[in-house]
Design an enzyme around this catalytic site. Structure first.
Site, PDB file in Angstrom:
ATOM      1  N   SER A   1       6.218  -0.255  10.120  1.00  0.00           N
ATOM      2  CA  SER A   1       4.861  -0.172   9.579  1.00  0.00           C
ATOM      3  C   SER A   1       4.628   1.244   9.078  1.00  0.00           C
ATOM      4  O   SER A   1       5.116   2.207   9.673  1.00  0.00           O
ATOM      5  CB  SER A   1       3.850  -0.496  10.680  1.00  0.00           C
ATOM      6  OG  SER A   1       2.563  -0.049  10.317  1.00  0.00           O
TER       7      SER A   1
ATOM      8  N   GLY B   1      10.797  -2.855   5.579  1.00  0.00           N
ATOM      9  CA  GLY B   1      10.041  -4.116   5.523  1.00  0.00           C
ATOM     10  C   GLY B   1       9.630  -4.438   4.099  1.00  0.00           C
ATOM     11  O   GLY B   1       9.855  -5.545   3.598  1.00  0.00           O
ATOM     12  N   HIS B   2       9.042  -3.448   3.431  1.00  0.00           N
ATOM     13  CA  HIS B   2       8.656  -3.627   2.023  1.00  0.00           C
ATOM     14  C   HIS B   2       9.886  -3.969   1.164  1.00  0.00           C
ATOM     15  O   HIS B   2       9.832  -4.809   0.276  1.00  0.00           O
ATOM     16  CB  HIS B   2       8.046  -2.339   1.462  1.00  0.00           C
ATOM     17  CG  HIS B   2       6.786  -1.898   2.146  1.00  0.00           C
ATOM     18  ND1 HIS B   2       6.698  -0.710   2.832  1.00  0.00           N
ATOM     19  CD2 HIS B   2       5.569  -2.470   2.230  1.00  0.00           C
ATOM     20  CE1 HIS B   2       5.467  -0.575   3.305  1.00  0.00           C
ATOM     21  NE2 HIS B   2       4.763  -1.614   2.966  1.00  0.00           N
TER      22      HIS B   2
ATOM     23  N   MET C   1       0.838  -1.195   0.000  1.00  0.00           N
ATOM     24  CA  MET C   1       0.000   0.000   0.000  1.00  0.00           C
ATOM     25  C   MET C   1       0.882   1.258   0.000  1.00  0.00           C
ATOM     26  O   MET C   1       0.416   2.358   0.288  1.00  0.00           O
ATOM     27  CB  MET C   1      -0.936   0.001   1.210  1.00  0.00           C
ATOM     28  CG  MET C   1      -1.891  -1.193   1.182  1.00  0.00           C
ATOM     29  SD  MET C   1      -3.419  -0.918   2.081  1.00  0.00           S
ATOM     30  CE  MET C   1      -2.816  -0.683   3.730  1.00  0.00           C
ATOM     31  N   GLY C   2       2.154   1.054  -0.294  1.00  0.00           N
ATOM     32  CA  GLY C   2       3.041   2.205  -0.419  1.00  0.00           C
ATOM     33  C   GLY C   2       3.506   2.763   0.911  1.00  0.00           C
ATOM     34  O   GLY C   2       3.405   2.114   1.938  1.00  0.00           O
TER      35      GLY C   2
ATOM     36  N   LYS D   1       5.095  -9.830   9.233  1.00  0.00           N
ATOM     37  CA  LYS D   1       4.481  -8.765  10.054  1.00  0.00           C
ATOM     38  C   LYS D   1       2.960  -8.940  10.113  1.00  0.00           C
ATOM     39  O   LYS D   1       2.343  -8.807  11.154  1.00  0.00           O
ATOM     40  CB  LYS D   1       4.851  -7.415   9.444  1.00  0.00           C
ATOM     41  CG  LYS D   1       3.981  -6.249   9.834  1.00  0.00           C
ATOM     42  CD  LYS D   1       4.432  -5.688  11.139  1.00  0.00           C
ATOM     43  CE  LYS D   1       3.487  -4.675  11.745  1.00  0.00           C
ATOM     44  NZ  LYS D   1       2.660  -3.927  10.859  1.00  0.00           N
TER      45      LYS D   1
END
Ligand code: AMP
Length: 286
Positions: free
Chosen positions: A190, A41-42, A35-36, A154
């Site tokens: 997050s 993490g991404h 979701m950008g 996560k």
């Protein structure tokens, strides 16, 4: 050597054509749905895809379907410009950035729903959330046609639900789930951490501390889930801004309640720090 150019694709038709051609040429496609508002993490997912696949596609789409009416869809953090820069540095080849209208044109009617395992944990507090997730992820899989889909531990329940969907609907791809990336103090990264005020950021460390407490207890031989949860609760309650949504110990594979710790147990929790709902978890192998 020049870094390969990353392309931003807004059209579903276009990415479909592109990935279809790449697949015909025998390229292995890795896909990272997000979701950008990208963080490390991404990026860990994108980097792994880069290692394992020929082409890495990342989607950035804040999916309205997975937010409840009182949730933060409107104010969810967005920064496409920065995301493009970050994704490029991580080696992403294509960013798919569709509009809400393209994903859900007028008259849209179809939903994908995984039963049972979406009703517990986060599903209990967020009715309809996982239906929104599985619907968008199924659509994205159909659009991109990846060989491997990368997800983060996560969102432990999400990963279990997606795996289940892929299995139940015979979707032709593999799902890989990668470890939680944390900030130096232990806070799980997050996009929503952005909502935390300075003191709240400190307070938020209690989630990880509670998980560590559980790990220590298990290390010392404790196997009774209730006793572990009681101690975690005690610890979290010491923080004024914290309000526990749930703390549960479940089977890591099917999310069924575990009264005694054995096999692969998932300790999952959701805690409000002020108004911000945070989740974290830990898998213990006994
Ligand atoms: P989101 O943008 O929050 O929907 O997350 C996109 C993907 O990144 C999901 O598969 C998440 O589980 C994963 N992810 C989010 N935060 C982390 C993290 N701290 N460590 C590893 N993966 C993460």
């Amino acid at each position: 050597m020049h870094a390969k150019k990353m392309r931003l694709i807004r059209s579903i038709k276009e990415i479909r054509k592109l990935t279809a051609t790449l697949k015909q040429r025998g390229k292995r496609i890795g896909f990272v749905p997000t979701m950008g508002y990208l963080h490390a993490g991404h990026l860990s997912l994108a980097r792994r895809s880069k290692q394992e696949c020929d082409v890495t596609v990342m989607s950035i789409f804040v999916n309205p379907l997975q937010f409840g009416p009182k949730e933060d869809f409107k104010k969810y953090p967005r920064d496409l410009k920065k995301d493009l820069k970050t994704a490029k540095e991580a080696g992403v080849d294509y960013i798919l950035f569709p509009t809400d209208k393209q994903m859900y044109p007028q008259g849209y009617l179809t939903e994908v729903c995984v039963d049972k395992i979406t009703k517990t944990l986060c599903g209990a507090a967020r009715p309809g959330h996982f239906k929104g997730v599985t619907t968008v992820v199924a659509k994205l899989f159909n659009i991109v046609g990846p060989d491997i889909g990368y997800f983060g531990q996560k969102d432990a329940q999400q990963a279990v639900v997606i795996k289940r969907m892929v299995r139940d609907l015979n979707m032709p791809l593999k799902i890989k789930v990668l470890p939680i990336v944390r900030e130096s103090g232990g806070l799980a990264m997050s996009s929503r951490n952005r909502y935390l005020e300075r003191q709240e950021r400190q307070d938020a460390l209690i989630l990880y501390r509670a998980l560590q407490k559980a790990r220590d207890m298990v290390k010392r031989g404790e196997r009774n889930s209730r006793r572990i949860i009681v101690e975690m609760r005690k610890l979290i309650k010491k923080v004024d801004s914290a309000k526990i949504d749930y703390i549960r110990i479940v089977d890591a594979k099917d999310l069924s309640e575990k009264k005694k710790i054995s096999g692969r147990a998932l300790i999952a929790l959701a805690v409000f720090i002020g108004k911000v709902r945070l989740i974290d978890n830990l898998i213990l192998k006994v």
